[in-house]
Design an enzyme around this catalytic site. Structure first.
Site, mmCIF file in Angstrom:
data_model
loop_
_atom_site.group_PDB
_atom_site.id
_atom_site.type_symbol
_atom_site.label_atom_id
_atom_site.label_comp_id
_atom_site.label_asym_id
_atom_site.label_seq_id
_atom_site.Cartn_x
_atom_site.Cartn_y
_atom_site.Cartn_z
ATOM 1 N N HIS A 105 0.911 -1.195 0.116
ATOM 2 C CA HIS A 105 0.091 0.075 0.079
ATOM 3 C C HIS A 105 0.823 1.441 0.022
ATOM 4 O O HIS A 105 1.915 1.322 0.553
ATOM 5 C CB HIS A 105 -0.756 0.046 1.245
ATOM 6 C CG HIS A 105 -2.158 0.929 1.130
ATOM 7 N ND1 HIS A 105 -2.032 2.370 1.505
ATOM 8 C CD2 HIS A 105 -3.230 0.714 0.848
ATOM 9 C CE1 HIS A 105 -2.918 2.748 1.169
ATOM 10 N NE2 HIS A 105 -3.976 1.991 0.879
ATOM 11 N N ASP A 119 -8.028 -5.238 0.242
ATOM 12 C CA ASP A 119 -8.305 -6.033 -0.862
ATOM 13 C C ASP A 119 -7.973 -7.781 -0.777
ATOM 14 O O ASP A 119 -8.697 -8.463 -1.685
ATOM 15 C CB ASP A 119 -7.586 -5.612 -2.253
ATOM 16 C CG ASP A 119 -8.590 -4.294 -2.547
ATOM 17 O OD1 ASP A 119 -9.836 -4.309 -2.128
ATOM 18 O OD2 ASP A 119 -7.732 -3.478 -2.962
#
Ligand code: ACO
Length: 427
Positions: A305, A362
């Site tokens: 991320h 996710d």
């Protein structure tokens, strides 16, 4: 006078104010930099640039913290509903009981789509990706709701925001129905926001649809986890589009387009596809090696991320939710075991440890959505549905800011310098 930072350029020194937020890194206010020095800053990907001032969401990526209006995401996911979080993001405070009821009623009054919009769907190929449909239909809303497009009027902005939040489940469910060839289902406003969405997606006119409470709760929680995430790529897109004074529905369509990419909202679809490709835990080492190989474009989808360099706090909630949904639906997907094993192996591998790559939101969401019955192509659609409240809240915040300017980055030009046109017969 607050802190200043000094910059030396040539023989001259310039001072720039250091602005302090309520929490998080200070920022250097360089708005006068170009006027004073004739120089720009260079920051592709905005890795060191605060593009705006915002009071909505705070992330501390090193500590794995995500706060909406100050409230930790874990507490919101555990105790609140998506409607409560939506109210919070839009209005700054959690609603009282009566404020929440009024808000839910208002949203439910906007759930229907103009009937003519149904014809839009029929213009798409049957196998169109639902995100393509979402971009088109949401953008097309701007042609249907002219009465709410004076963006300088806060009341108009509020109506547009409510319309977008309310209609998104209807639009998303219709995109699904179109792909599977079933009749569109009208909203049933007796149901909750999320229950209504599930019914419009999985119900058929011929049968009574029963919302499974555990699934409704899990879905609602997934919406909460995706509601806002400060200045991510799609939110920045919405802000940039909105900064020109563009129609709000068109701005959200721009956000949907950006979200579609596999490095952003498309990652949950990509993560589940990857888990299916890996299949069984014995194949994991091969894929870990591929992810580490610089000459192989393969990446572990659902890992890494831009901001979280510790654990993504949303991933922890999501992992817990997988078990709840599996218990409620009595499913036992071996891919969950593969995912858990992959996480364990990656988190102990020096490559992932050194680069601070952890599962993001996710990584597990695809497994839950698949168990509920959504095809992978719908995953990003659900993300867009949930993120709409964040987009409209950020858009509202930007438009209400009196200092708001059109977003217009500059560049480091490396192309040819001026040269004369050469006629076609001499080239
Ligand atoms: N698998 C393997 N290696 C990775 C991964 C991954 N998933 N993510 C990053 N790396 C490596 C990169 O190769 C790079 O290595 P290097 O320094 O040796 O060149 C290093 O880690 C840093 O990666 P960047 O791409 O520079 O980091 P950035 O912050 O720009 O990217 C991103 C973040 C796009 C999320 C990236 O981690 C990625 O592509 N992840 C997979 C896609 C994904 O899951 N996206 C969802 C994001 S969450 C969301 O949108 C809701």
């Amino acid at each position: 006078m607050g802190d200043q930072i000094k910059l030396s350029a040539g023989n001259a020194d310039f001072e720039y104010p250091v602005l302090k937020g309520s929490v998080g890194p200070d920022v250097i206010d360089i708005r006068k930099l170009y006027a004073q020095t004739g120089k720009f800053t260079f920051d592709p990907g905005f890795t060191s640039t605060a593009s705006c001032e915002s009071a909505l969401t705070y992330i501390d990526g090193d500590e794995g913290v995500l706060l909406h209006r100050g409230y930790p995401i874990g507490q919101l996911a555990e105790h609140s509903s998506f409607m409560e979080v939506s109210y919070l993001l839009l209005n700054g405070e959690l609603p009282s009981k009566s404020e929440l009821e009024k808000f839910e009623l208002t949203i439910s009054r906007h759930t229907m789509l103009h009937e003519q919009l149904a014809t839009f769907y029929r213009g798409f190929r049957r196998d169109a990706h639902p995100m393509a449909i979402m971009c088109g239909v949401v953008g097309a809303l701007s042609a249907f709701y002219h009465d709410s497009t004076d963006i300088s009027d806060p009341e108009h902005r509020k109506i547009s925001s409510h319309r977008l939040i309310a209609k998104m489940p209807t639009i998303a469910a219709m995109a699904f129905k179109y792909a599977v060839g079933q009749p569109f289902m009208y909203p049933d406003n007796k149901l909750s926001y999320t229950g209504n969405f599930l019914r419009m997606t999985f119900g058929v006119p011929a049968e009574e649809y029963e919302v499974v409470p555990a699934v409704e709760k899990a879905m609602d929680r997934i919406f909460i986890l995706h509601a806002d995430h400060e200045q991510n790529a799609s939110t920045s897109t919405v802000r940039l589009a909105g900064s020109s004074g563009a129609n709000p529905f068109a701005c959200i369509a721009a956000g949907i387009a950006c979200l579609w990419g596999p490095a952003h909202g498309g990652a949950n679809e990509a993560a589940l596809n990857m888990l299916r490709e890996i299949g069984t835990p014995d194949k994991i080492p091969h894929y870990i090696e591929r992810a580490k190989d610089k000459n192989d474009p393969f990446r572990l989808m659902g890992f890494g991320h831009r901001v979280y360099k510790n654990y993504d706090p949303r991933a922890a909630v999501m992992q817990k939710t997988v078990r709840e949904v599996f218990d409620a639906l009595k499913v036992d997907d071996p891919l969950f075991e593969t995912a858990l094993r992959l996480e364990e192996i990656a988190l102990n591998d020096p490559y992932f440890v050194e680069k601070k790559l952890f599962p993001n939101v996710d990584f597990y969401s695809g497994i839950i959505l698949s168990a509920i019955g959504f095809p992978t192509t719908m995953f990003t659609v659900l993300f867009a549905l949930a993120r709409t409240v964040g987009w409209v809240a950020q858009w509202n915040e930007m438009i209400s800011d009196p200092g708001q300017k059109i977003g217009r980055p500059r560049q480091l030009y490396t192309g040819p310098t001026q040269r004369d046109y050469v006629p076609l017969d001499r080239r």
